[in-house]
Design an enzyme around this catalytic site. Structure first.
Site, mmCIF file in Angstrom:
data_model
loop_
_atom_site.group_PDB
_atom_site.id
_atom_site.type_symbol
_atom_site.label_atom_id
_atom_site.label_comp_id
_atom_site.label_asym_id
_atom_site.label_seq_id
_atom_site.Cartn_x
_atom_site.Cartn_y
_atom_site.Cartn_z
ATOM 1 N N ARG A 195 0.864 -1.187 0.000
ATOM 2 C CA ARG A 195 0.000 0.000 0.000
ATOM 3 C C ARG A 195 0.892 1.225 0.000
ATOM 4 O O ARG A 195 1.770 1.363 0.853
ATOM 5 C CB ARG A 195 -0.906 0.048 1.228
ATOM 6 C CG ARG A 195 -1.513 1.433 1.412
ATOM 7 C CD ARG A 195 -2.555 1.539 2.456
ATOM 8 N NE ARG A 195 -3.784 0.920 2.008
ATOM 9 C CZ ARG A 195 -4.988 1.212 2.521
ATOM 10 N NH1 ARG A 195 -5.109 2.103 3.480
ATOM 11 N NH2 ARG A 195 -6.062 0.598 2.073
ATOM 12 N N HIS A 202 -7.493 0.687 -6.364
ATOM 13 C CA HIS A 202 -7.702 -0.039 -5.092
ATOM 14 C C HIS A 202 -8.373 -1.381 -5.436
ATOM 15 O O HIS A 202 -9.542 -1.613 -5.099
ATOM 16 C CB HIS A 202 -8.563 0.806 -4.155
ATOM 17 C CG HIS A 202 -8.530 0.381 -2.718
ATOM 18 N ND1 HIS A 202 -7.736 -0.665 -2.260
ATOM 19 C CD2 HIS A 202 -9.177 0.860 -1.617
ATOM 20 C CE1 HIS A 202 -7.910 -0.793 -0.955
ATOM 21 N NE2 HIS A 202 -8.775 0.105 -0.543
ATOM 22 N N GLN A 214 -10.229 -3.788 -2.878
ATOM 23 C CA GLN A 214 -11.513 -3.215 -2.445
ATOM 24 C C GLN A 214 -12.622 -3.580 -3.430
ATOM 25 O O GLN A 214 -13.767 -3.835 -3.042
ATOM 26 C CB GLN A 214 -11.377 -1.681 -2.337
ATOM 27 C CG GLN A 214 -12.635 -0.974 -1.874
ATOM 28 C CD GLN A 214 -12.876 -1.124 -0.384
ATOM 29 O OE1 GLN A 214 -11.992 -0.895 0.427
ATOM 30 N NE2 GLN A 214 -14.103 -1.493 -0.009
ATOM 31 N N ASP A 231 -16.900 8.108 -1.135
ATOM 32 C CA ASP A 231 -15.583 7.944 -0.506
ATOM 33 C C ASP A 231 -15.227 9.294 0.110
ATOM 34 O O ASP A 231 -15.900 10.311 -0.151
ATOM 35 C CB ASP A 231 -14.552 7.518 -1.570
ATOM 36 C CG ASP A 231 -13.160 7.245 -1.001
ATOM 37 O OD1 ASP A 231 -13.032 7.057 0.230
ATOM 38 O OD2 ASP A 231 -12.189 7.231 -1.793
ATOM 39 N N CYS A 284 -16.084 2.669 1.113
ATOM 40 C CA CYS A 284 -14.942 1.793 1.401
ATOM 41 C C CYS A 284 -14.452 1.956 2.840
ATOM 42 O O CYS A 284 -13.811 1.060 3.377
ATOM 43 C CB CYS A 284 -13.813 2.054 0.412
ATOM 44 S SG CYS A 284 -13.313 3.785 0.338
ATOM 45 N N ARG A 294 -13.718 -7.527 2.970
ATOM 46 C CA ARG A 294 -12.309 -7.323 2.611
ATOM 47 C C ARG A 294 -11.490 -8.561 2.982
ATOM 48 O O ARG A 294 -10.584 -8.973 2.263
ATOM 49 C CB ARG A 294 -11.718 -6.094 3.332
ATOM 50 C CG ARG A 294 -12.387 -4.760 3.026
ATOM 51 C CD ARG A 294 -12.234 -4.327 1.577
ATOM 52 N NE ARG A 294 -10.861 -4.377 1.120
ATOM 53 C CZ ARG A 294 -9.906 -3.497 1.455
ATOM 54 N NH1 ARG A 294 -10.176 -2.485 2.236
ATOM 55 N NH2 ARG A 294 -8.674 -3.612 0.969
HETATM 56 N N1 CP Z 1 -11.103 0.648 2.723
HETATM 57 C C1 CP Z 1 -9.816 0.603 3.114
HETATM 58 O O1 CP Z 1 -8.915 0.377 2.300
HETATM 59 O O2 CP Z 1 -9.624 0.824 4.440
HETATM 60 P P1 CP Z 1 -8.219 1.021 5.163
HETATM 61 O O3 CP Z 1 -7.633 2.311 4.629
HETATM 62 O O4 CP Z 1 -8.540 1.090 6.631
HETATM 63 O O5 CP Z 1 -7.333 -0.145 4.814
HETATM 64 N N1 NVA Z 2 -9.577 7.444 -1.537
HETATM 65 C C1 NVA Z 2 -9.206 6.998 -0.213
HETATM 66 C C2 NVA Z 2 -9.497 5.550 -0.052
HETATM 67 C C3 NVA Z 2 -9.208 4.990 1.316
HETATM 68 C C4 NVA Z 2 -9.544 3.523 1.449
HETATM 69 C C5 NVA Z 2 -7.730 7.284 0.003
HETATM 70 O O1 NVA Z 2 -6.928 7.000 -0.895
HETATM 71 O O2 NVA Z 2 -7.368 7.808 1.057
#
Ligand code: CP
Ligand code: NVA
Length: 333
Positions: A105, A132, A135, A227, A268, A313
């Protein structure tokens, strides 16, 4: 054939392969609920490399690895040399020599691509600025659990239409044959290259794509999805985004425009729907706002499936790890 493959972005997999992973996730969820062991990765070691913070993705990869009999190791931004003292390619070679699979990530999509190219082991994208993909498996799994199918369903994503979630939902819905609307102000709509990928996928699947700034587009929605307005790494942009996106807040008035009492709400997560976070408390002190992209009323309504989505997830990430690293017999899909 899934063995040895990486999941770096949704288009790495065909419609049939994504559908298989979603169904496999539903199967693995049933196994877990019945306490039936599924240790397909016994003896494997999994690196969890995080540049950005995470609750769901980190927890899901950790528990999924444990349930599969593997050992997960968290490598956070303050723990490893990555980025500051060591290049992505060098890190990839080291981790690939020791671990059997790598979750990443971070910020740049190129980093997760380099990790896959240089490590020699499956790499799974746990979120970048662009995509993502894990997700998406959880989200379309959730839609399938609720409606029985995602084909032909009307998914309306409301808010920042050019972030990772908007990109991923647009391309994945177009691939899987769900109809997708991106409802966002003109300067926060998906980049032309993302729209082009989605258009190509939609031509194959029969999905209808709408990109619009007009909130009337929620009419007939089966799913309203939003989101955060400010993604990780953009924290200096709150004031500008709030001004642009407040007309796109998911609230009772917007939901009523769907004219569909069975329309579900998805997010999400994490979400800014109350004052129970320090970020919202700081914004409240400056602006008086108590909620951002979704009201607490909608977030906690019977139509909201956000925690079912969050649980999924785990099962969907487990499906990806098992399929790509588990030496399973998977009929050709
Ligand atoms: N939805 C999601 O990716 O959550 P986190 O940022 O907590 O991993
Ligand atoms: N768009 C958000 C998604 C988090 C799961 C971010 O990148 O912070």
């Amino acid at each position: 054939m899934f063995q040895g493959r990486s999941l770096l972005k949704e288009i790495d997999f065909t419609q049939a392969e994504l559908a298989y992973l979603i169904d496999f996730a539903i199967h693995l969820k049933a196994l877990k609920k019945q306490h039936i062991p599924h240790q397909y990765l016994a003896g494997k070691n999994i690196a969890l490399l995080f540049e950005k913070t995470s609750t769901r993705t980190r927890a899901a990869f950790t528990v999924a690895a444990n349930d599969l009999g593997a050992h997960p190791e968290f490598l956070g931004p303050n723990d490893v040399q990555f980025g500051k003292k060591e290049s992505t390619a060098d890190t990839a070679k080291v981790l690939g020599a020791m671990f059997d699979g790598i979750q990443f990530r971070g910020f740049k999509q190129t980093d997760v691509e380099i990790l896959a190219a240089e490590s020699g082991v499956p790499v799974w994208n746990g979120l970048t600025d662009t995509w993502h993909p894990t997700q998406m498996l959880a989200d379309f799994m959730t839609i399938k659990e609720i409606f029985g199918d995602y084909t032909g369903k009307n998914l309306v994503y409301v808010g920042d239409g050019r972030n990772n979630m908007a990109n991923s939902l647009l391309v994945t819905a177009a691939t899987l044959g769900a109809n997708i609307t991106i409802l966002a102000p003109a300067d926060l709509q998906p980049a032309p290259e993302i729209q082009a990928i989605a258009a190509e996928k939609a031509a194959q699947s029969g999905s209808h794509i709408t990109i619009t700034a007009d909130t009337a587009a929620v009419n007939g929605a089966d799913i309203i999805y939003t989101d955060v307005w400010v993604s990780m790494g953009e924290e200096d942009q709150y004031a500008e985004r709030i001004e642009k996106l407040m007309p796109y807040q998911v609230n009772a008035a917007l939901f009523a425009k769907t004219e569909n009492p069975d329309c579900i709400f998805m997010h999400c997560l994490p979400a800014f729907h109350d004052l129970e976070t320090t970020t919202m408390q700081a914004l409240h002190a400056k602006s008086g706002l108590t909620e951002l992209e979704v009201t607490d009323e909608i977030f906690n309504s019977p139509n909201s499936v956000v925690f079912q989505e969050a649980e999924n997830r785990l099962h969907s990430i487990k499906a990806v790890m098992a399929a790509t690293l588990g030496h399973l017999f998977i009929p050709k899909v």
